[in-house]
Scaffold this motif. Structure first.
Motif, mmCIF file in Angstrom:
data_model
loop_
_atom_site.group_PDB
_atom_site.id
_atom_site.type_symbol
_atom_site.label_atom_id
_atom_site.label_comp_id
_atom_site.label_asym_id
_atom_site.label_seq_id
_atom_site.Cartn_x
_atom_site.Cartn_y
_atom_site.Cartn_z
ATOM 1 N N TYR A 125 0.828 -1.201 0.000
ATOM 2 C CA TYR A 125 0.000 0.000 0.000
ATOM 3 C C TYR A 125 0.868 1.259 0.000
ATOM 4 O O TYR A 125 1.958 1.281 0.562
ATOM 5 C CB TYR A 125 -0.910 0.027 1.232
ATOM 6 C CG TYR A 125 -1.839 -1.159 1.331
ATOM 7 C CD1 TYR A 125 -2.977 -1.249 0.538
ATOM 8 C CD2 TYR A 125 -1.568 -2.197 2.227
ATOM 9 C CE1 TYR A 125 -3.824 -2.344 0.629
ATOM 10 C CE2 TYR A 125 -2.412 -3.290 2.332
ATOM 11 C CZ TYR A 125 -3.538 -3.361 1.520
ATOM 12 O OH TYR A 125 -4.368 -4.450 1.610
ATOM 13 N N LYS A 126 0.304 2.290 -0.617
ATOM 14 C CA LYS A 126 0.908 3.623 -0.610
ATOM 15 C C LYS A 126 0.006 4.513 0.243
ATOM 16 O O LYS A 126 -1.208 4.587 0.005
ATOM 17 C CB LYS A 126 1.008 4.156 -2.038
ATOM 18 C CG LYS A 126 1.626 5.533 -2.165
ATOM 19 C CD LYS A 126 1.713 5.931 -3.645
ATOM 20 C CE LYS A 126 2.287 7.332 -3.819
ATOM 21 N NZ LYS A 126 2.384 7.704 -5.256
ATOM 22 N N VAL A 127 0.585 5.165 1.250
ATOM 23 C CA VAL A 127 -0.209 5.935 2.214
ATOM 24 C C VAL A 127 0.287 7.379 2.236
ATOM 25 O O VAL A 127 1.482 7.632 2.485
ATOM 26 C CB VAL A 127 -0.109 5.328 3.625
ATOM 27 C CG1 VAL A 127 -1.005 6.098 4.594
ATOM 28 C CG2 VAL A 127 -0.495 3.848 3.607
ATOM 29 N N ASP A 128 -0.600 8.318 1.984
ATOM 30 C CA ASP A 128 -0.259 9.740 1.977
ATOM 31 C C ASP A 128 -0.018 10.214 3.408
ATOM 32 O O ASP A 128 -0.854 9.984 4.299
ATOM 33 C CB ASP A 128 -1.407 10.534 1.345
ATOM 34 C CG ASP A 128 -1.026 11.971 1.047
ATOM 35 O OD1 ASP A 128 -0.727 12.712 2.012
ATOM 36 O OD2 ASP A 128 -1.021 12.368 -0.136
ATOM 37 N N ILE A 129 1.106 10.885 3.650
ATOM 38 C CA ILE A 129 1.410 11.301 5.030
ATOM 39 C C ILE A 129 0.674 12.578 5.432
ATOM 40 O O ILE A 129 0.727 12.986 6.595
ATOM 41 C CB ILE A 129 2.930 11.497 5.263
ATOM 42 C CG1 ILE A 129 3.486 12.627 4.403
ATOM 43 C CG2 ILE A 129 3.687 10.208 5.028
ATOM 44 C CD1 ILE A 129 4.880 13.047 4.812
ATOM 45 N N ASP A 130 -0.012 13.218 4.494
ATOM 46 C CA ASP A 130 -0.774 14.420 4.844
ATOM 47 C C ASP A 130 -2.129 14.077 5.454
ATOM 48 O O ASP A 130 -2.563 14.708 6.422
ATOM 49 C CB ASP A 130 -0.978 15.308 3.611
ATOM 50 C CG ASP A 130 0.326 15.952 3.153
ATOM 51 O OD1 ASP A 130 1.178 16.226 4.024
ATOM 52 O OD2 ASP A 130 0.484 16.163 1.944
ATOM 53 N N ASP A 131 -2.813 13.083 4.870
ATOM 54 C CA ASP A 131 -4.161 12.790 5.353
ATOM 55 C C ASP A 131 -4.412 11.312 5.670
ATOM 56 O O ASP A 131 -5.510 10.932 6.075
ATOM 57 C CB ASP A 131 -5.207 13.266 4.339
ATOM 58 C CG ASP A 131 -5.036 12.634 2.959
ATOM 59 O OD1 ASP A 131 -4.273 11.646 2.840
ATOM 60 O OD2 ASP A 131 -5.650 13.123 1.998
ATOM 61 N N GLY A 132 -3.413 10.441 5.484
ATOM 62 C CA GLY A 132 -3.576 9.029 5.809
ATOM 63 C C GLY A 132 -4.346 8.222 4.784
ATOM 64 O O GLY A 132 -4.630 7.042 5.009
ATOM 65 N N SER A 133 -4.722 8.843 3.654
ATOM 66 C CA SER A 133 -5.431 8.094 2.614
ATOM 67 C C SER A 133 -4.498 7.041 2.030
ATOM 68 O O SER A 133 -3.282 7.243 1.929
ATOM 69 C CB SER A 133 -5.920 9.036 1.513
ATOM 70 O OG SER A 133 -4.836 9.742 0.924
ATOM 71 N N TRP A 137 -4.014 3.562 -0.864
ATOM 72 C CA TRP A 137 -4.456 2.779 -2.004
ATOM 73 C C TRP A 137 -3.427 1.697 -2.291
ATOM 74 O O TRP A 137 -2.261 1.798 -1.923
ATOM 75 C CB TRP A 137 -4.689 3.649 -3.233
ATOM 76 C CG TRP A 137 -3.530 4.495 -3.655
ATOM 77 C CD1 TRP A 137 -2.600 4.233 -4.613
ATOM 78 C CD2 TRP A 137 -3.171 5.796 -3.130
ATOM 79 N NE1 TRP A 137 -1.691 5.261 -4.718
ATOM 80 C CE2 TRP A 137 -2.020 6.228 -3.828
ATOM 81 C CE3 TRP A 137 -3.731 6.622 -2.133
ATOM 82 C CZ2 TRP A 137 -1.409 7.447 -3.551
ATOM 83 C CZ3 TRP A 137 -3.116 7.835 -1.875
ATOM 84 C CH2 TRP A 137 -1.977 8.240 -2.574
ATOM 85 N N ARG A 138 -3.920 0.638 -2.941
ATOM 86 C CA ARG A 138 -3.054 -0.512 -3.223
ATOM 87 C C ARG A 138 -2.140 -0.215 -4.398
ATOM 88 O O ARG A 138 -2.552 0.333 -5.406
ATOM 89 C CB ARG A 138 -3.901 -1.750 -3.529
ATOM 90 C CG ARG A 138 -3.080 -2.994 -3.840
ATOM 91 C CD ARG A 138 -3.978 -4.207 -4.010
ATOM 92 N NE ARG A 138 -4.828 -4.119 -5.187
ATOM 93 C CZ ARG A 138 -4.500 -4.600 -6.393
ATOM 94 N NH1 ARG A 138 -3.311 -5.168 -6.582
ATOM 95 N NH2 ARG A 138 -5.350 -4.503 -7.398
ATOM 96 N N VAL A 139 -0.878 -0.595 -4.246
ATOM 97 C CA VAL A 139 0.075 -0.532 -5.361
ATOM 98 C C VAL A 139 -0.155 -1.764 -6.234
ATOM 99 O O VAL A 139 -0.144 -2.897 -5.738
ATOM 100 C CB VAL A 139 1.532 -0.507 -4.848
ATOM 101 C CG1 VAL A 139 2.511 -0.491 -6.027
ATOM 102 C CG2 VAL A 139 1.751 0.703 -3.940
ATOM 103 N N ILE A 140 -0.370 -1.554 -7.509
ATOM 104 C CA ILE A 140 -0.615 -2.669 -8.430
ATOM 105 C C ILE A 140 0.712 -3.353 -8.747
ATOM 106 O O ILE A 140 1.631 -2.738 -9.299
ATOM 107 C CB ILE A 140 -1.283 -2.172 -9.723
ATOM 108 C CG1 ILE A 140 -2.629 -1.515 -9.405
ATOM 109 C CG2 ILE A 140 -1.490 -3.342 -10.699
ATOM 110 C CD1 ILE A 140 -3.282 -0.850 -10.592
ATOM 111 N N TRP A 161 5.126 4.564 -7.503
ATOM 112 C CA TRP A 161 4.410 3.508 -6.796
ATOM 113 C C TRP A 161 2.901 3.565 -6.958
ATOM 114 O O TRP A 161 2.155 3.251 -6.034
ATOM 115 C CB TRP A 161 4.810 3.475 -5.320
ATOM 116 C CG TRP A 161 6.250 3.155 -5.167
ATOM 117 C CD1 TRP A 161 7.266 4.029 -4.916
ATOM 118 C CD2 TRP A 161 6.855 1.860 -5.325
ATOM 119 N NE1 TRP A 161 8.476 3.369 -4.896
ATOM 120 C CE2 TRP A 161 8.252 2.030 -5.159
ATOM 121 C CE3 TRP A 161 6.357 0.586 -5.597
ATOM 122 C CZ2 TRP A 161 9.160 0.975 -5.239
ATOM 123 C CZ3 TRP A 161 7.244 -0.471 -5.683
ATOM 124 C CH2 TRP A 161 8.637 -0.267 -5.505
ATOM 125 N N GLY A 162 2.474 3.938 -8.180
ATOM 126 C CA GLY A 162 1.101 3.650 -8.559
ATOM 127 C C GLY A 162 1.049 2.175 -8.952
ATOM 128 O O GLY A 162 0.117 1.455 -8.618
#
Length: 381
Positions: free
Chosen positions: A236-244, A246-249, A285-286
């Protein structure tokens, strides 16, 4: 003058000089390409009674590894020659507390440690220690639900691994509840990410690690975390600004993925007890590709990976399963350098290509010099 020059050139093209030049070209190619392919992997064997280390980091300032322990609240330094010394022992914590995941904050020269009490009731915390003095900077309890007290049987929390950003914020994975905590530089904790995506993929209940969710975590300077989930094999890739999140394909799942590390070239290293995955991405890391897997010694139960001097990759054989059982005693553990077999083969191919180019250039040069001698002889005659 002309005949003398012709004689010198003729000697230069003689068998002895030609052979010397060929050897020079080959040795030169090996000098520039060959050392990484030719040298033996670095193996560090060290001893510490019932240490059972689960995680480790390379400290470039002190030039040694730092390892934790599943059985004691201690940190050891391990030199590249295998000399182990205790650098931190926290007597404030219960004697059987575990120092699980570690993260080195290089800017502040402190070590962040996930603390977990193995026996019920459970206790989880993040501790920070100054590496120059060994002084504890803070010890912060970690709770996923404010209504459930730390140490309650209702808590399924397991503080597992930790990463730190440039501002000193720490991000701790909770393998039991599939959430991520955030602990700021002053030791204040909060639930950072509890994205539904972490619970969106099936788990193989037949595996020994089916209860182990979010595990290894690393910080990327572009402003996100990469987190592996052991029981689903997802990254997973997690944004450090808001914690959102998504899965890395990926082209394949990272089943049993445990510790993470990143090389200077951006390659992500994911260790499991069976293999070390080499993963790369061209789009931040999309998506990513597992481009190689190196088999590990399963009986030694690898649990962590780190990058040392000269970008060398090391795995930790800490026999962690034996440590969790608590019925086996052990004194010897090891840190072993691991290479990508595919990359090693590619290096060798480039070596052969350079040698071939060198020989081709030499043959072309020799032909040109031979033509020059013939032309000079014609003019002399």
């Amino acid at each position: 003058m002309m005949p003398k020059i012709s004689i010198v050139l003729h000697r230069l093209l003689s068998g002895t000089c030609a052979a010397t030049l060929v050897r020079f070209l080959i040795l030169g190619s090996i000098f520039f390409v060959g050392p990484t392919s030719a040298r033996k992997p670095h193996i560090v064997n060290f001893q510490s009674h019932n240490l059972f280390p689960e995680s480790f980091k390379w400290d470039p300032r002190a030039q040694h590894f730092i390892v934790g322990s599943l059985c004691h609240p201690t940190l050891l330094s391990v030199s590249d020659a295998g000399v182990a010394e205790t650098i931190i022992s926290d007597s404030f914590l219960p004697p059987n507390s575990s120092f699980v995941g570690l993260s080195l904050d290089r800017q502040r020269y402190r070590i962040l440690v996930c603390v977990h009490h193995l026996s019920s009731p459970a206790y989880n915390a993040l501790a920070a220690y100054d590496l120059s003095s060994g002084r504890r900077l803070f010890l912060t309890p970690l709770l996923s639900d404010p209504d459930v007290k730390s140490g309650s049987d209702e808590s399924s929390d397991i503080a597992n691994d930790v990463a730190v950003d440039f501002s000193g914020n720490a991000y701790v994975t909770n393998s039991g509840a599939d959430i991520i905590w955030k602990v700021n530089v002053d030791g204040e904790a909060s639930v950072f990410s509890q994205s539904n995506v972490f619970k969106s993929y099936p788990v193989d209940l037949t595996t020994s690690y089916h209860k182990c969710g979010l595990n290894g975590v690393v910080f990327n300077s572009k402003g996100y975390l990469l987190v592996v989930q052991s029981n689903s094999g997802k990254l997973y890739k997690v944004d450090i600004d808001d914690g959102s999140a998504w899965r890395v394909i990926l082209n394949k799942d990272l089943m049993g993925g445990d510790g993470l590390a990143v090389r200077r070239d951006g390659v992500l290293l994911v260790v499991s007890q069976e293999k070390l995955y080499f993963v790369k991405s061209e789009d931040s890391w999309g998506e990513g590709v597992v481009f190689d897997e190196t088999g590990l010694e399963v009986e030694k139960q690898a649990s962590a990976v780190t990058v040392g001097e000269e970008d060398r990759v090391y795995v930790l054989y800490g026999h962690v399963n034996d440590g969790l059982m608590g019925s086996v005693e052990r004194d010897e553990f090891s840190i072993v350098e691991v290479e990508s077999e595919k990359e090693s083969k590619e290096e060798k191919i480039w070596l052969y290509v350079l040698i071939g180019l060198g020989l081709a250039y030499f043959m072309f040069w020799r032909f040109q010099m031979k033509q020059l001698i013939q032309n000079m002889n014609k003019k002399t005659n």
